[in-house]
Write an enzyme that holds these catalytic residues in place. Structure first.
Site, mmCIF file in Angstrom:
data_model
loop_
_atom_site.group_PDB
_atom_site.id
_atom_site.type_symbol
_atom_site.label_atom_id
_atom_site.label_comp_id
_atom_site.label_asym_id
_atom_site.label_seq_id
_atom_site.Cartn_x
_atom_site.Cartn_y
_atom_site.Cartn_z
ATOM 1 N N ASP A 77 41.253 -29.679 75.932
ATOM 2 C CA ASP A 77 42.463 -29.572 76.748
ATOM 3 C C ASP A 77 43.150 -30.935 76.700
ATOM 4 O O ASP A 77 42.659 -31.908 77.280
ATOM 5 C CB ASP A 77 42.074 -29.194 78.188
ATOM 6 C CG ASP A 77 43.301 -29.037 79.068
ATOM 7 O OD1 ASP A 77 44.392 -29.511 78.670
ATOM 8 O OD2 ASP A 77 43.182 -28.446 80.156
ATOM 9 N N GLU A 207 68.076 -14.930 64.551
ATOM 10 C CA GLU A 207 66.674 -14.548 64.327
ATOM 11 C C GLU A 207 66.511 -13.088 64.716
ATOM 12 O O GLU A 207 67.097 -12.651 65.710
ATOM 13 C CB GLU A 207 65.744 -15.398 65.200
ATOM 14 C CG GLU A 207 65.802 -16.885 64.891
ATOM 15 C CD GLU A 207 64.963 -17.682 65.883
ATOM 16 O OE1 GLU A 207 63.935 -18.213 65.473
ATOM 17 O OE2 GLU A 207 65.342 -17.738 67.062
ATOM 18 N N ASP A 226 66.083 -24.784 72.263
ATOM 19 C CA ASP A 226 65.236 -24.451 71.115
ATOM 20 C C ASP A 226 66.007 -24.567 69.800
ATOM 21 O O ASP A 226 65.429 -24.922 68.776
ATOM 22 C CB ASP A 226 64.705 -23.019 71.281
ATOM 23 C CG ASP A 226 63.596 -22.695 70.295
ATOM 24 O OD1 ASP A 226 62.674 -23.520 70.165
ATOM 25 O OD2 ASP A 226 63.657 -21.630 69.645
ATOM 26 N N HIS A 231 68.719 -28.005 65.722
ATOM 27 C CA HIS A 231 69.172 -27.470 64.430
ATOM 28 C C HIS A 231 70.700 -27.364 64.322
ATOM 29 O O HIS A 231 71.296 -27.784 63.332
ATOM 30 C CB HIS A 231 68.600 -26.073 64.184
ATOM 31 C CG HIS A 231 67.105 -26.005 64.219
ATOM 32 N ND1 HIS A 231 66.302 -27.072 63.931
ATOM 33 C CD2 HIS A 231 66.266 -24.976 64.497
ATOM 34 C CE1 HIS A 231 65.025 -26.702 64.023
ATOM 35 N NE2 HIS A 231 64.992 -25.445 64.372
HETATM 36 N N1 LIG Z 1 56.800 -21.578 65.892
HETATM 37 C C1 LIG Z 1 57.655 -22.097 65.059
HETATM 38 O O1 LIG Z 1 57.985 -21.535 64.018
HETATM 39 C C2 LIG Z 1 58.278 -23.431 65.348
HETATM 40 C C3 LIG Z 1 59.247 -23.906 64.457
HETATM 41 C C4 LIG Z 1 59.800 -25.160 64.679
HETATM 42 C C5 LIG Z 1 59.395 -25.906 65.754
HETATM 43 N N2 LIG Z 1 58.462 -25.430 66.627
HETATM 44 C C6 LIG Z 1 58.078 -26.279 67.761
HETATM 45 O O2 LIG Z 1 56.688 -26.537 67.729
HETATM 46 C C7 LIG Z 1 56.161 -26.624 69.049
HETATM 47 C C8 LIG Z 1 55.012 -25.667 69.148
HETATM 48 O O3 LIG Z 1 55.473 -24.390 68.804
HETATM 49 P P1 LIG Z 1 54.503 -23.157 68.597
HETATM 50 O O4 LIG Z 1 55.358 -22.027 68.203
HETATM 51 O O5 LIG Z 1 53.353 -23.495 67.738
HETATM 52 O O6 LIG Z 1 54.026 -22.942 70.101
HETATM 53 P P2 LIG Z 1 52.821 -22.043 70.612
HETATM 54 O O7 LIG Z 1 52.598 -20.925 69.644
HETATM 55 O O8 LIG Z 1 53.117 -21.740 72.033
HETATM 56 O O9 LIG Z 1 51.590 -23.047 70.503
HETATM 57 C C9 LIG Z 1 51.355 -24.138 71.327
HETATM 58 C C10 LIG Z 1 49.868 -24.409 71.234
HETATM 59 O O10 LIG Z 1 49.544 -25.476 72.110
HETATM 60 C C11 LIG Z 1 48.285 -25.188 72.658
HETATM 61 N N3 LIG Z 1 48.140 -25.774 73.968
HETATM 62 C C12 LIG Z 1 48.962 -25.627 75.026
HETATM 63 N N4 LIG Z 1 48.496 -26.335 76.064
HETATM 64 C C13 LIG Z 1 47.361 -26.940 75.652
HETATM 65 C C14 LIG Z 1 46.441 -27.814 76.256
HETATM 66 N N5 LIG Z 1 46.599 -28.226 77.509
HETATM 67 N N6 LIG Z 1 45.389 -28.250 75.538
HETATM 68 C C15 LIG Z 1 45.205 -27.852 74.252
HETATM 69 N N7 LIG Z 1 46.050 -27.011 73.611
HETATM 70 C C16 LIG Z 1 47.117 -26.566 74.305
HETATM 71 C C17 LIG Z 1 48.214 -23.719 72.810
HETATM 72 O O11 LIG Z 1 46.848 -23.422 72.702
HETATM 73 P P3 LIG Z 1 46.132 -22.144 73.349
HETATM 74 O O12 LIG Z 1 47.006 -20.990 73.013
HETATM 75 O O13 LIG Z 1 44.825 -22.182 72.678
HETATM 76 O O14 LIG Z 1 46.087 -22.359 74.828
HETATM 77 C C18 LIG Z 1 49.057 -23.212 71.656
HETATM 78 O O15 LIG Z 1 48.264 -22.858 70.571
HETATM 79 C C19 LIG Z 1 57.333 -26.317 69.982
HETATM 80 O O16 LIG Z 1 57.835 -27.529 70.470
HETATM 81 C C20 LIG Z 1 58.348 -25.630 69.083
HETATM 82 O O17 LIG Z 1 59.688 -25.878 69.455
HETATM 83 C C21 LIG Z 1 57.897 -24.204 66.442
#
Ligand SMILES: NC(=O)c1ccc[n+]([C@@H]2O[C@H](COP(=O)([O-])OP(=O)(O)OC[C@H]3O[C@@H](n4cnc5c(N)ncnc54)[C@H](OP(=O)(O)O)[C@@H]3O)[C@@H](O)[C@H]2O)c1
EC number: 1.1.1.49
Length: 451
Positions: A77, A207, A226, A231
Protein backbone atom coordinates in the site's frame (compact mmCIF):
# COMPACT_ATOMS: atom_id res chain seq x y z
CA UNK A 1 18.36 -0.27 -14.69
CA UNK A 2 15.60 -0.53 -12.12
CA UNK A 3 12.20 0.47 -13.51
CA UNK A 4 9.54 0.65 -10.78
CA UNK A 5 5.85 1.03 -11.61
CA UNK A 6 3.54 2.29 -8.86
CA UNK A 7 -0.05 1.31 -9.68
CA UNK A 8 0.98 -1.80 -11.58
CA UNK A 9 -2.34 -3.60 -11.21
CA UNK A 10 -3.98 -0.77 -13.16
CA UNK A 11 -5.25 -0.45 -16.68
CA UNK A 12 -2.34 1.68 -17.91
CA UNK A 13 0.32 -0.81 -16.87
CA UNK A 14 -1.37 -3.71 -18.61
CA UNK A 15 -2.45 -1.85 -21.72
CA UNK A 16 0.55 0.37 -22.33
CA UNK A 17 3.56 0.19 -20.00
CA UNK A 18 4.35 -3.53 -20.04
CA UNK A 19 3.81 -3.85 -23.82
CA UNK A 20 6.03 -0.77 -24.38
CA UNK A 21 8.78 -2.14 -22.12
CA UNK A 22 8.52 -5.50 -23.86
CA UNK A 23 8.93 -3.93 -27.35
CA UNK A 24 11.93 -1.93 -26.16
CA UNK A 25 13.43 -5.12 -24.76
CA UNK A 26 12.79 -6.93 -28.04
CA UNK A 27 14.46 -4.12 -29.96
CA UNK A 28 17.39 -4.22 -27.52
CA UNK A 29 16.79 -0.61 -26.52
CA UNK A 30 16.72 -1.16 -22.76
CA UNK A 31 19.94 -0.88 -20.76
CA UNK A 32 21.03 -4.34 -19.69
CA UNK A 33 20.73 -5.62 -17.04
CA UNK A 34 17.27 -4.27 -16.22
CA UNK A 35 14.67 -5.17 -13.62
CA UNK A 36 11.01 -4.15 -13.51
CA UNK A 37 9.40 -3.92 -10.07
CA UNK A 38 5.61 -3.73 -10.23
CA UNK A 39 3.85 -2.38 -7.14
CA UNK A 40 0.12 -2.80 -6.52
CA UNK A 41 -2.23 -3.12 -3.60
CA UNK A 42 -3.84 -6.37 -4.68
CA UNK A 43 -2.17 -9.54 -3.56
CA UNK A 44 -0.28 -11.52 -6.20
CA UNK A 45 2.80 -13.67 -6.37
CA UNK A 46 5.11 -12.55 -9.16
CA UNK A 47 4.21 -15.66 -11.19
CA UNK A 48 0.45 -15.10 -10.99
CA UNK A 49 0.84 -11.37 -11.70
CA UNK A 50 2.93 -12.00 -14.80
CA UNK A 51 0.57 -14.75 -16.00
CA UNK A 52 -2.44 -12.45 -15.64
CA UNK A 53 -0.76 -9.61 -17.52
CA UNK A 54 0.19 -11.98 -20.36
CA UNK A 55 -3.39 -13.18 -20.59
CA UNK A 56 -4.70 -9.63 -20.89
CA UNK A 57 -2.27 -8.15 -23.40
CA UNK A 58 -2.92 -8.58 -27.10
CA UNK A 59 -0.42 -9.22 -29.85
CA UNK A 60 2.67 -11.32 -30.46
CA UNK A 61 5.29 -11.64 -27.70
CA UNK A 62 7.78 -14.25 -28.98
CA UNK A 63 10.40 -13.39 -26.33
CA UNK A 64 7.95 -13.20 -23.42
CA UNK A 65 9.53 -16.11 -21.54
CA UNK A 66 12.85 -14.31 -21.26
CA UNK A 67 11.24 -10.91 -20.65
CA UNK A 68 8.94 -12.04 -17.85
CA UNK A 69 11.95 -13.17 -15.82
CA UNK A 70 12.84 -9.48 -15.38
CA UNK A 71 9.48 -8.65 -13.74
CA UNK A 72 8.93 -8.76 -9.96
CA UNK A 73 5.69 -7.99 -8.17
CA UNK A 74 5.49 -6.42 -4.72
CA UNK A 75 2.20 -6.11 -2.84
CA UNK A 76 2.34 -2.79 -1.03
CA UNK A 77 0.00 0.00 0.00
CA UNK A 78 1.93 3.02 -1.20
CA UNK A 79 -0.25 5.49 0.71
CA UNK A 80 1.67 4.45 3.88
CA UNK A 81 5.08 6.11 4.03
CA UNK A 82 6.53 3.46 6.37
CA UNK A 83 5.99 0.82 3.66
CA UNK A 84 8.75 2.41 1.60
CA UNK A 85 11.31 0.93 3.95
CA UNK A 86 9.96 -2.47 2.93
CA UNK A 87 10.25 -1.42 -0.71
CA UNK A 88 13.86 -0.36 -0.12
CA UNK A 89 14.70 -3.70 1.51
CA UNK A 90 12.92 -5.50 -1.31
CA UNK A 91 15.02 -3.70 -3.91
CA UNK A 92 18.19 -4.50 -1.92
CA UNK A 93 17.20 -8.18 -1.89
CA UNK A 94 17.18 -8.20 -5.69
CA UNK A 95 20.99 -7.70 -5.68
CA UNK A 96 20.92 -5.31 -8.61
CA UNK A 97 24.19 -4.24 -10.11
CA UNK A 98 25.38 -0.89 -8.74
CA UNK A 99 25.39 2.29 -10.74
CA UNK A 100 22.38 1.63 -13.00
CA UNK A 101 19.49 4.01 -13.55
CA UNK A 102 16.49 4.08 -11.23
CA UNK A 103 13.25 5.18 -12.85
CA UNK A 104 10.12 5.52 -10.72
CA UNK A 105 6.94 5.60 -12.81
CA UNK A 106 3.82 6.82 -11.01
CA UNK A 107 0.91 5.22 -12.91
CA UNK A 108 -1.51 6.26 -10.19
CA UNK A 109 -4.22 8.79 -9.53
CA UNK A 110 -2.64 12.23 -8.92
CA UNK A 111 -3.50 12.46 -5.21
CA UNK A 112 -0.88 9.76 -4.59
CA UNK A 113 1.89 11.76 -6.29
CA UNK A 114 3.06 13.77 -3.25
CA UNK A 115 2.88 10.75 -0.94
CA UNK A 116 5.01 8.56 -3.19
CA UNK A 117 7.41 11.33 -4.20
CA UNK A 118 8.01 12.38 -0.58
CA UNK A 119 8.60 8.79 0.54
CA UNK A 120 11.11 8.20 -2.27
CA UNK A 121 12.93 11.41 -1.35
CA UNK A 122 12.92 10.71 2.41
CA UNK A 123 14.25 7.21 1.81
CA UNK A 124 16.92 8.61 -0.51
CA UNK A 125 15.76 6.41 -3.35
CA UNK A 126 15.85 9.53 -5.47
CA UNK A 127 18.57 12.03 -4.71
CA UNK A 128 19.01 15.63 -5.86
CA UNK A 129 21.35 15.95 -8.81
CA UNK A 130 21.85 12.20 -9.25
CA UNK A 131 20.71 11.97 -12.84
CA UNK A 132 20.58 8.20 -12.60
CA UNK A 133 17.42 8.56 -10.46
CA UNK A 134 14.32 10.01 -12.13
CA UNK A 135 10.61 10.21 -11.43
CA UNK A 136 7.84 10.07 -14.04
CA UNK A 137 4.33 11.38 -13.35
CA UNK A 138 1.35 10.27 -15.37
CA UNK A 139 -1.13 12.92 -16.39
CA UNK A 140 -2.91 14.80 -14.96
CA UNK A 141 -0.18 16.40 -12.84
CA UNK A 142 -2.35 17.61 -9.94
CA UNK A 143 -6.07 17.93 -9.39
CA UNK A 144 -6.23 21.71 -9.81
CA UNK A 145 -3.83 24.66 -9.86
CA UNK A 146 -3.28 24.66 -6.09
CA UNK A 147 -2.48 20.95 -5.79
CA UNK A 148 -0.26 21.04 -8.89
CA UNK A 149 1.68 23.96 -7.39
CA UNK A 150 2.04 22.14 -4.07
CA UNK A 151 3.31 18.93 -5.78
CA UNK A 152 5.76 20.92 -7.83
CA UNK A 153 7.06 22.82 -4.80
CA UNK A 154 7.58 19.55 -2.93
CA UNK A 155 9.60 18.12 -5.81
CA UNK A 156 11.76 21.12 -6.56
CA UNK A 157 12.64 21.59 -2.88
CA UNK A 158 14.37 18.22 -2.95
CA UNK A 159 15.29 17.24 -6.51
CA UNK A 160 16.18 18.91 -9.79
CA UNK A 161 13.62 19.75 -12.50
CA UNK A 162 15.74 17.63 -14.85
CA UNK A 163 14.92 14.54 -12.74
CA UNK A 164 11.16 15.16 -13.13
CA UNK A 165 9.19 13.92 -16.15
CA UNK A 166 5.53 14.95 -16.45
CA UNK A 167 4.17 12.68 -19.11
CA UNK A 168 1.44 13.40 -21.63
CA UNK A 169 1.53 10.47 -23.98
CA UNK A 170 -0.23 12.45 -26.73
CA UNK A 171 3.07 14.26 -27.25
CA UNK A 172 4.69 10.92 -28.07
CA UNK A 173 2.17 10.20 -30.83
CA UNK A 174 3.52 10.29 -34.35
CA UNK A 175 0.97 12.75 -35.72
CA UNK A 176 1.31 15.18 -32.82
CA UNK A 177 5.04 15.26 -33.45
CA UNK A 178 4.21 15.78 -37.12
CA UNK A 179 2.14 18.95 -36.49
CA UNK A 180 5.18 21.19 -36.17
CA UNK A 181 6.92 19.58 -39.13
CA UNK A 182 3.90 19.99 -41.39
CA UNK A 183 3.40 23.58 -40.25
CA UNK A 184 6.95 24.86 -40.29
CA UNK A 185 8.57 22.77 -43.04
CA UNK A 186 6.01 23.80 -45.67
CA UNK A 187 5.61 27.27 -47.08
CA UNK A 188 2.16 26.32 -48.41
CA UNK A 189 0.78 25.75 -44.91
CA UNK A 190 2.62 28.18 -42.66
CA UNK A 191 1.96 31.19 -44.88
CA UNK A 192 -1.82 30.72 -44.61
CA UNK A 193 -1.88 29.51 -40.99
CA UNK A 194 -3.68 32.56 -39.56
CA UNK A 195 -7.00 34.31 -39.02
CA UNK A 196 -7.04 35.80 -42.51
CA UNK A 197 -7.27 32.37 -44.12
CA UNK A 198 -8.57 29.97 -41.49
CA UNK A 199 -12.21 30.01 -40.44
CA UNK A 200 -11.93 27.69 -37.46
CA UNK A 201 -9.98 24.78 -35.99
CA UNK A 202 -11.52 21.72 -34.34
CA UNK A 203 -9.63 19.39 -32.02
CA UNK A 204 -11.54 16.22 -31.27
CA UNK A 205 -10.73 13.23 -29.03
CA UNK A 206 -13.65 10.84 -28.73
CA UNK A 207 -13.71 7.52 -26.87
CA UNK A 208 -16.24 4.76 -27.30
CA UNK A 209 -15.54 3.17 -23.92
CA UNK A 210 -17.30 3.86 -20.63
CA UNK A 211 -15.29 4.41 -17.45
CA UNK A 212 -15.20 0.60 -17.06
CA UNK A 213 -13.47 -0.38 -13.80
CA UNK A 214 -11.83 3.05 -13.40
CA UNK A 215 -14.82 4.85 -11.86
CA UNK A 216 -13.03 5.68 -8.60
CA UNK A 217 -10.27 7.51 -10.48
CA UNK A 218 -12.44 9.01 -13.20
CA UNK A 219 -15.09 10.54 -10.98
CA UNK A 220 -12.48 12.77 -9.29
CA UNK A 221 -11.22 13.76 -12.69
CA UNK A 222 -13.90 13.97 -15.40
CA UNK A 223 -13.32 14.88 -19.04
CA UNK A 224 -11.86 18.31 -18.25
CA UNK A 225 -9.00 17.04 -16.12
CA UNK A 226 -8.58 13.65 -17.79
CA UNK A 227 -8.42 14.94 -21.38
CA UNK A 228 -8.67 18.72 -21.82
CA UNK A 229 -6.06 19.92 -19.29
CA UNK A 230 -3.42 17.75 -20.93
CA UNK A 231 -4.08 16.13 -24.34
CA UNK A 232 -6.38 18.75 -25.87
CA UNK A 233 -4.51 21.81 -24.57
CA UNK A 234 -1.17 20.35 -25.66
CA UNK A 235 -2.59 19.70 -29.14
CA UNK A 236 -4.04 23.21 -29.28
CA UNK A 237 -0.71 24.71 -28.24
CA UNK A 238 1.12 22.90 -31.06
CA UNK A 239 -1.49 23.90 -33.64
CA UNK A 240 -1.75 27.55 -32.59
CA UNK A 241 1.77 28.49 -31.47
CA UNK A 242 3.77 31.10 -33.31
CA UNK A 243 6.88 30.09 -35.12
CA UNK A 244 9.74 29.58 -32.64
CA UNK A 245 13.12 31.14 -33.36
CA UNK A 246 14.55 27.63 -33.57
CA UNK A 247 13.58 24.04 -32.89
CA UNK A 248 15.08 23.84 -29.42
CA UNK A 249 12.98 22.35 -26.66
CA UNK A 250 12.96 25.62 -24.67
CA UNK A 251 11.95 27.81 -27.62
CA UNK A 252 9.08 25.50 -28.57
CA UNK A 253 7.81 25.29 -25.01
CA UNK A 254 7.99 29.09 -24.66
CA UNK A 255 5.71 29.46 -27.68
CA UNK A 256 3.29 26.82 -26.39
CA UNK A 257 3.01 28.66 -23.08
CA UNK A 258 2.21 31.89 -25.02
CA UNK A 259 -0.81 30.15 -26.54
CA UNK A 260 -2.11 28.92 -23.19
CA UNK A 261 -1.56 32.31 -21.56
CA UNK A 262 -3.59 33.97 -24.32
CA UNK A 263 -6.40 31.44 -24.37
CA UNK A 264 -9.85 32.86 -23.78
CA UNK A 265 -12.68 30.44 -23.14
CA UNK A 266 -16.12 31.53 -24.36
CA UNK A 267 -19.28 30.95 -22.31
CA UNK A 268 -20.61 28.50 -24.88
CA UNK A 269 -19.49 25.31 -23.16
CA UNK A 270 -21.49 22.10 -23.23
CA UNK A 271 -21.07 19.59 -20.41
CA UNK A 272 -22.53 16.10 -20.72
CA UNK A 273 -22.73 12.87 -18.75
CA UNK A 274 -23.55 9.58 -20.45
CA UNK A 275 -26.76 7.85 -19.41
CA UNK A 276 -25.85 5.02 -17.03
CA UNK A 277 -22.73 6.73 -15.64
CA UNK A 278 -24.31 6.97 -12.17
CA UNK A 279 -24.78 3.19 -12.11
CA UNK A 280 -21.09 2.47 -12.86
CA UNK A 281 -18.90 0.89 -10.16
CA UNK A 282 -17.33 3.48 -7.84
CA UNK A 283 -19.52 6.42 -8.96
CA UNK A 284 -21.59 8.31 -6.34
CA UNK A 285 -25.30 8.25 -7.25
CA UNK A 286 -25.44 12.05 -7.36
CA UNK A 287 -22.17 12.61 -9.24
CA UNK A 288 -22.02 15.73 -11.40
CA UNK A 289 -18.79 14.69 -13.13
CA UNK A 290 -18.77 15.43 -16.88
CA UNK A 291 -17.94 12.62 -19.28
CA UNK A 292 -18.27 14.95 -22.26
CA UNK A 293 -17.22 18.53 -22.80
CA UNK A 294 -17.27 20.84 -25.83
CA UNK A 295 -15.42 24.13 -25.55
CA UNK A 296 -15.23 27.15 -27.85
CA UNK A 297 -12.09 29.20 -27.29
CA UNK A 298 -10.07 32.01 -28.82
CA UNK A 299 -6.33 32.54 -28.88
CA UNK A 300 -5.78 36.26 -28.41
CA UNK A 301 -2.67 36.67 -30.51
CA UNK A 302 -2.11 38.66 -33.73
CA UNK A 303 -2.21 35.43 -35.69
CA UNK A 304 -5.56 34.19 -34.46
CA UNK A 305 -7.74 37.27 -33.92
CA UNK A 306 -11.44 36.14 -33.67
CA UNK A 307 -10.75 32.60 -34.93
CA UNK A 308 -12.76 30.04 -32.95
CA UNK A 309 -11.04 26.88 -31.74
CA UNK A 310 -13.45 24.07 -30.90
CA UNK A 311 -12.28 21.40 -28.46
CA UNK A 312 -14.39 18.32 -27.92
CA UNK A 313 -13.94 15.10 -25.95
CA UNK A 314 -16.28 12.49 -24.54
CA UNK A 315 -16.80 8.93 -23.43
CA UNK A 316 -19.39 6.49 -24.82
CA UNK A 317 -19.25 8.04 -28.28
CA UNK A 318 -20.09 5.97 -31.36
CA UNK A 319 -16.39 5.31 -32.07
CA UNK A 320 -12.88 6.18 -30.93
CA UNK A 321 -11.45 9.07 -32.93
CA UNK A 322 -8.80 11.74 -32.51
CA UNK A 323 -8.15 14.40 -35.13
CA UNK A 324 -7.48 18.05 -35.85
CA UNK A 325 -9.61 19.68 -38.56
CA UNK A 326 -8.51 23.02 -39.98
CA UNK A 327 -11.29 24.66 -42.00
CA UNK A 328 -10.25 27.45 -44.37
CA UNK A 329 -12.35 30.44 -45.37
CA UNK A 330 -14.31 30.54 -48.63
CA UNK A 331 -12.26 31.19 -51.72
CA UNK A 332 -13.36 34.19 -53.77
CA UNK A 333 -14.53 32.30 -56.81
CA UNK A 334 -15.64 33.32 -60.28
CA UNK A 335 -16.87 29.89 -61.33
CA UNK A 336 -20.57 29.94 -61.88
CA UNK A 337 -21.22 26.23 -61.95
CA UNK A 338 -20.69 24.00 -58.97
CA UNK A 339 -20.34 25.51 -55.52
CA UNK A 340 -16.72 25.26 -54.29
CA UNK A 341 -16.50 23.77 -50.82
CA UNK A 342 -14.34 25.14 -48.04
CA UNK A 343 -10.84 23.63 -48.00
CA UNK A 344 -10.07 21.49 -45.00
CA UNK A 345 -6.85 19.99 -43.73
CA UNK A 346 -7.40 17.05 -41.39
CA UNK A 347 -4.56 15.71 -39.28
CA UNK A 348 -5.65 12.23 -38.27
CA UNK A 349 -4.26 11.01 -34.95
CA UNK A 350 -6.40 7.91 -34.26
CA UNK A 351 -7.38 5.30 -35.46
CA UNK A 352 -5.66 6.20 -38.74
CA UNK A 353 -2.54 8.33 -38.71
CA UNK A 354 -2.55 10.56 -41.74
CA UNK A 355 -3.25 13.89 -43.40
CA UNK A 356 -6.14 14.64 -45.72
CA UNK A 357 -6.40 17.85 -47.73
CA UNK A 358 -9.74 18.67 -49.37
CA UNK A 359 -9.67 21.17 -52.19
CA UNK A 360 -11.67 22.08 -55.28
CA UNK A 361 -10.78 21.16 -58.84
CA UNK A 362 -12.40 21.03 -62.21
CA UNK A 363 -14.96 18.31 -62.82
CA UNK A 364 -14.02 16.18 -65.85
CA UNK A 365 -15.84 17.20 -69.02
CA UNK A 366 -16.37 20.10 -71.34
CA UNK A 367 -17.74 22.59 -68.84
CA UNK A 368 -16.00 24.47 -66.05
CA UNK A 369 -17.75 22.91 -63.07
CA UNK A 370 -15.87 22.78 -59.76
CA UNK A 371 -15.88 19.61 -57.73
CA UNK A 372 -14.33 18.59 -54.37
CA UNK A 373 -11.12 16.53 -54.46
CA UNK A 374 -8.88 15.06 -51.79
CA UNK A 375 -5.21 14.40 -51.31
CA UNK A 376 -4.83 11.58 -48.84
CA UNK A 377 -1.56 10.71 -47.10
CA UNK A 378 -1.47 7.64 -44.86
CA UNK A 379 1.39 8.09 -42.42
CA UNK A 380 1.70 4.52 -41.24
CA UNK A 381 1.09 2.72 -44.54
CA UNK A 382 4.78 2.50 -45.44
CA UNK A 383 5.98 1.35 -42.04
CA UNK A 384 7.23 -2.23 -42.00
CA UNK A 385 6.39 -4.18 -38.83
CA UNK A 386 5.13 -2.48 -35.69
CA UNK A 387 5.26 1.28 -35.53
CA UNK A 388 6.49 2.70 -32.23
CA UNK A 389 3.76 3.37 -29.70
CA UNK A 390 3.86 6.70 -27.88
CA UNK A 391 4.86 5.04 -24.60
CA UNK A 392 7.85 3.30 -26.20
CA UNK A 393 9.19 6.61 -27.43
CA UNK A 394 8.57 8.37 -24.12
CA UNK A 395 10.08 5.66 -21.90
CA UNK A 396 13.15 5.66 -24.11
CA UNK A 397 13.36 9.45 -23.81
CA UNK A 398 13.35 9.17 -19.99
CA UNK A 399 16.16 6.61 -20.16
CA UNK A 400 18.14 8.99 -22.41
CA UNK A 401 17.43 12.12 -20.33
CA UNK A 402 15.50 13.77 -23.16
CA UNK A 403 12.59 15.82 -21.80
CA UNK A 404 11.57 17.58 -25.03
CA UNK A 405 8.31 15.59 -25.35
CA UNK A 406 7.40 16.06 -21.67
CA UNK A 407 5.45 18.95 -20.21
CA UNK A 408 7.31 21.80 -18.56
CA UNK A 409 5.96 23.20 -15.29
CA UNK A 410 4.76 26.53 -16.74
CA UNK A 411 2.69 24.70 -19.39
CA UNK A 412 1.00 22.74 -16.62
CA UNK A 413 0.49 25.87 -14.51
CA UNK A 414 -1.16 27.80 -17.38
CA UNK A 415 -3.40 24.88 -18.30
CA UNK A 416 -4.63 24.39 -14.72
CA UNK A 417 -5.43 28.10 -14.46
CA UNK A 418 -7.77 27.72 -17.44
CA UNK A 419 -9.29 24.44 -16.21
CA UNK A 420 -10.01 26.01 -12.81
CA UNK A 421 -11.82 28.88 -14.54
CA UNK A 422 -13.88 26.44 -16.65
CA UNK A 423 -14.76 24.52 -13.50
CA UNK A 424 -16.08 27.73 -11.96
CA UNK A 425 -18.28 28.25 -15.06
CA UNK A 426 -19.50 24.66 -14.79
CA UNK A 427 -21.50 25.48 -11.67
CA UNK A 428 -23.85 27.63 -13.77
CA UNK A 429 -24.18 25.31 -16.75
CA UNK A 430 -26.57 22.37 -17.20
CA UNK A 431 -25.14 18.84 -17.33
CA UNK A 432 -26.77 17.14 -20.32
CA UNK A 433 -27.39 13.43 -19.91
CA UNK A 434 -26.82 11.79 -23.31
CA UNK A 435 -27.83 8.39 -24.66
CA UNK A 436 -25.66 8.66 -27.76
CA UNK A 437 -23.05 10.74 -29.54
CA UNK A 438 -25.65 12.18 -31.93
CA UNK A 439 -27.80 13.34 -29.02
CA UNK A 440 -25.03 15.35 -27.33
CA UNK A 441 -23.73 16.65 -30.68
CA UNK A 442 -27.20 18.06 -31.34
CA UNK A 443 -26.97 20.02 -28.08
CA UNK A 444 -23.53 21.30 -29.12
CA UNK A 445 -24.73 22.29 -32.60
CA UNK A 446 -27.67 24.23 -31.19
CA UNK A 447 -25.53 25.99 -28.60
CA UNK A 448 -22.87 27.03 -31.10
CA UNK A 449 -25.38 27.95 -33.84
CA UNK A 450 -27.13 30.34 -31.47
CA UNK A 451 -23.95 31.74 -29.94
N1 LIG B 1 -5.66 3.77 -18.47
C1 LIG B 1 -5.10 4.44 -19.43
O1 LIG B 1 -5.14 4.07 -20.60
C2 LIG B 1 -4.36 5.71 -19.14
C3 LIG B 1 -3.84 6.43 -20.22
C4 LIG B 1 -3.11 7.58 -19.96
C5 LIG B 1 -2.91 7.99 -18.67
N2 LIG B 1 -3.43 7.29 -17.62
C6 LIG B 1 -3.18 7.79 -16.27
O2 LIG B 1 -2.51 6.81 -15.50
C7 LIG B 1 -2.93 6.87 -14.14
C8 LIG B 1 -3.39 5.50 -13.74
O3 LIG B 1 -4.40 5.10 -14.62
P1 LIG B 1 -4.99 3.63 -14.65
O4 LIG B 1 -5.98 3.61 -15.73
O5 LIG B 1 -3.92 2.61 -14.65
O6 LIG B 1 -5.75 3.64 -13.25
P2 LIG B 1 -6.35 2.38 -12.47
O7 LIG B 1 -6.71 1.32 -13.46
O8 LIG B 1 -7.39 2.93 -11.57
O9 LIG B 1 -5.09 1.88 -11.64
C9 LIG B 1 -4.54 2.52 -10.54
C10 LIG B 1 -3.81 1.45 -9.76
O10 LIG B 1 -3.27 2.02 -8.58
C11 LIG B 1 -3.38 1.05 -7.57
N3 LIG B 1 -3.50 1.67 -6.27
C12 LIG B 1 -4.40 2.59 -5.89
N4 LIG B 1 -4.19 2.92 -4.60
C13 LIG B 1 -3.14 2.19 -4.18
C14 LIG B 1 -2.44 2.11 -2.96
N5 LIG B 1 -2.78 2.85 -1.91
N6 LIG B 1 -1.40 1.26 -2.87
C15 LIG B 1 -1.03 0.49 -3.93
N7 LIG B 1 -1.66 0.52 -5.12
C16 LIG B 1 -2.70 1.37 -5.24
C17 LIG B 1 -4.62 0.30 -7.84
O11 LIG B 1 -4.37 -0.98 -7.30
P3 LIG B 1 -5.50 -1.99 -6.78
O12 LIG B 1 -6.55 -1.99 -7.84
O13 LIG B 1 -4.73 -3.23 -6.63
O14 LIG B 1 -6.04 -1.43 -5.50
C18 LIG B 1 -4.73 0.33 -9.35
O15 LIG B 1 -4.23 -0.84 -9.92
C19 LIG B 1 -4.01 7.95 -14.08
O16 LIG B 1 -3.42 9.13 -13.60
C20 LIG B 1 -4.44 8.11 -15.53
O17 LIG B 1 -4.85 9.42 -15.85
C21 LIG B 1 -4.15 6.16 -17.83
Amino acid sequence: MLFTIFGATGDLTTKKLIPALYRLYEEEQLPDPFTIVCIGRRHYETASFVAEIREKIEGEYPHWEAFQGRIHYLTMDFSVEANFEIFKLYVASLNLSQGGQKIYYLATAPHYFPIIARALIVNQMIVRGDMRSKIVFEKPFGEDLDTAKAYNRLLLESIEESQVYRIDHYLGKEMLQNVLTVRFANKIFESIWNHENIENIKIVALESESVKQRGGYYDRSGALKDMVQNHLFQTLALVAMDSPMGLSDTLIKNQKVEVLENLQISDDIVFGQYAGYLQEKGIPVDSKTETFVAIKAYVNTQRWRNTPFYLMTGKKMSHKLAEIIVTFKDASCFFEKGQPEKNTLTIEIFPREGIVLKFNGKAPGLQAYTMPMRLDYCHMCNVVGNSAEAYEKLILDVIHDDSSLFTRWDEIESSWRIIDSINRMKRFEPLHVYQSESEIMQVVDEKWRNA
